[in-house]
Design a protein around this motif. Structure first.
Motif, mmCIF file in Angstrom:
data_model
loop_
_atom_site.group_PDB
_atom_site.id
_atom_site.type_symbol
_atom_site.label_atom_id
_atom_site.label_comp_id
_atom_site.label_asym_id
_atom_site.label_seq_id
_atom_site.Cartn_x
_atom_site.Cartn_y
_atom_site.Cartn_z
ATOM 1 N N GLY A 43 3.123 -9.527 1.987
ATOM 2 C CA GLY A 43 3.661 -10.187 0.795
ATOM 3 C C GLY A 43 4.551 -9.287 -0.039
ATOM 4 O O GLY A 43 4.812 -8.126 0.312
ATOM 5 N N GLU A 44 5.017 -9.845 -1.148
ATOM 6 C CA GLU A 44 5.869 -9.084 -2.071
ATOM 7 C C GLU A 44 5.002 -8.328 -3.069
ATOM 8 O O GLU A 44 3.874 -8.733 -3.341
ATOM 9 C CB GLU A 44 6.782 -10.044 -2.850
ATOM 10 N N VAL A 45 5.549 -7.261 -3.621
ATOM 11 C CA VAL A 45 4.844 -6.517 -4.674
ATOM 12 C C VAL A 45 4.835 -7.371 -5.942
ATOM 13 O O VAL A 45 5.857 -7.952 -6.316
ATOM 14 C CB VAL A 45 5.568 -5.181 -4.953
ATOM 15 N N LEU A 46 3.657 -7.480 -6.578
ATOM 16 C CA LEU A 46 3.607 -8.164 -7.875
ATOM 17 C C LEU A 46 3.964 -7.160 -8.971
ATOM 18 O O LEU A 46 3.319 -6.111 -9.082
ATOM 19 C CB LEU A 46 2.207 -8.736 -8.129
ATOM 20 N N GLY A 65 -1.367 -4.664 -0.009
ATOM 21 C CA GLY A 65 -0.558 -5.347 -1.014
ATOM 22 C C GLY A 65 -0.504 -4.453 -2.240
ATOM 23 O O GLY A 65 -1.283 -3.500 -2.365
ATOM 24 N N VAL A 66 0.430 -4.754 -3.164
ATOM 25 C CA VAL A 66 0.571 -3.929 -4.368
ATOM 26 C C VAL A 66 0.671 -4.816 -5.605
ATOM 27 O O VAL A 66 1.488 -5.747 -5.658
ATOM 28 C CB VAL A 66 1.822 -3.031 -4.304
ATOM 29 N N ILE A 67 -0.173 -4.496 -6.583
ATOM 30 C CA ILE A 67 -0.037 -5.060 -7.924
ATOM 31 C C ILE A 67 0.389 -3.904 -8.818
ATOM 32 O O ILE A 67 -0.364 -2.934 -8.998
ATOM 33 C CB ILE A 67 -1.355 -5.674 -8.413
ATOM 34 N N ALA A 68 1.614 -3.981 -9.327
ATOM 35 C CA ALA A 68 2.177 -2.898 -10.141
ATOM 36 C C ALA A 68 2.242 -3.359 -11.593
ATOM 37 O O ALA A 68 2.894 -4.353 -11.906
ATOM 38 C CB ALA A 68 3.565 -2.537 -9.626
ATOM 39 N N THR A 105 12.190 2.902 -15.332
ATOM 40 C CA THR A 105 11.015 3.276 -14.536
ATOM 41 C C THR A 105 10.030 2.117 -14.424
ATOM 42 O O THR A 105 8.845 2.333 -14.186
ATOM 43 C CB THR A 105 10.304 4.485 -15.168
ATOM 44 N N PHE A 106 10.542 0.876 -14.583
ATOM 45 C CA PHE A 106 9.652 -0.276 -14.627
ATOM 46 C C PHE A 106 8.769 -0.346 -13.366
ATOM 47 O O PHE A 106 9.273 -0.413 -12.250
ATOM 48 C CB PHE A 106 10.472 -1.565 -14.770
ATOM 49 N N CYS A 107 7.465 -0.307 -13.591
ATOM 50 C CA CYS A 107 6.470 -0.461 -12.508
ATOM 51 C C CYS A 107 6.594 0.593 -11.403
ATOM 52 O O CYS A 107 6.180 0.355 -10.267
ATOM 53 C CB CYS A 107 6.542 -1.867 -11.913
ATOM 54 N N ILE A 131 -3.438 -2.131 -3.680
ATOM 55 C CA ILE A 131 -3.214 -1.067 -4.646
ATOM 56 C C ILE A 131 -2.915 -1.736 -5.981
ATOM 57 O O ILE A 131 -1.984 -2.538 -6.081
ATOM 58 C CB ILE A 131 -1.991 -0.198 -4.235
ATOM 59 N N CYS A 132 -3.722 -1.442 -6.979
ATOM 60 C CA CYS A 132 -3.542 -2.057 -8.294
ATOM 61 C C CYS A 132 -3.387 -0.918 -9.299
ATOM 62 O O CYS A 132 -4.361 -0.252 -9.643
ATOM 63 C CB CYS A 132 -4.776 -2.914 -8.596
ATOM 64 N N THR A 133 -2.140 -0.677 -9.726
ATOM 65 C CA THR A 133 -1.919 0.527 -10.532
ATOM 66 C C THR A 133 -0.886 0.322 -11.633
ATOM 67 O O THR A 133 0.056 -0.459 -11.490
ATOM 68 C CB THR A 133 -1.472 1.710 -9.640
#
Ligand SMILES: Cc1cc2nc3c(=O)[nH]c(=O)nc-3n(C[C@H](O)[C@H](O)[C@H](O)COP(=O)(O)O)c2cc1C
Length: 159
Positions: free
Chosen positions: A122-125, A89-92, A101-103, A55-57
């Motif tokens: 993994g961890e959220v970026l 995985g998440v790229i925020a 409200t960061f990311c 998820i890249c949002t």
């Protein structure tokens, strides 16, 4: 064994799409198949079949998901499908000037996916637009480690 990765993109002004396109270029190597898909007009059915997703949002409004992600996010909240076959995985993308409200856009997806039984790898970026770093560069570096974790998990699952 190869990986089949779908990168779902939530974006307002194109930064997350740029990041996803960079990852597609870097990760799609014959062994790993990576394709970026905008979240526009998607609903929970895109995730309900399981598989590997990134998820890249970005984040907008009062810590909301971007407009093109609202239908997908809303349908997860209301439909509550069983996502126990999903790995993600998440790229925020966000900006620390929005301290409260960061990311949150990426964090919201992380919360609902894990509530529905999906397993995060993994961890959220968290990328801060005020940090002066290029999101596509930071994400590409992060994704190298992330894809290695995915391969380890797949190898462990097949033994
Ligand atoms: C009107 C507006 C509201 C925003 N709200 C937030 C927010 O609440 N939290 C946050 O972390 N970033 C927020 N951002 C920053 C964006 O998420 C960030 O710039 C991101 O990189 C934009 O990515 P995009 O071009 O893919 O939409 C906001 C940006 C704008 C222009």
């Amino acid at each position: 064994m190869g990986l089949d990765l779908t990168i779902l993109v939530g974006t307002m002004t194109g930064t997350a799409q740029l990041v996803a396109q960079e990852l597609e270029l870097r990760l799609d190597d014959g062994d790993t198949r990576a394709r970026a898909v905008l979240m526009d007009n998607q609903d929970a059915s895109v995730l309900a079949g399981g598989g590997l997703f990134l998820i890249c949002t970005s984040t907008y409004g009062q810590g909301d998901v971007p407009d093109n992600a609202k239908q997908l996010y809303g349908s997860l909240l209301t439909g509550r499908p069983d996502l126990s076959n999903l790995r993600y995985g998440v790229i925020a993308l966000g900006d620390r000037t929005y301290a409260d409200t960061f990311c949150n856009g990426g964090k919201r997806f992380d919360r609902i996916l894990s509530e529905l039984g999906a397993q995060r790898i993994g961890e959220v970026l968290l990328h801060d637009a005020s940090a002066g770093t290029m999101p596509e560069e930071v994400a590409a570096e992060w994704a190298e480690g992330w894809i290695a974790l995915c391969r380890d998990l797949l190898a462990a699952a097949s033994t």
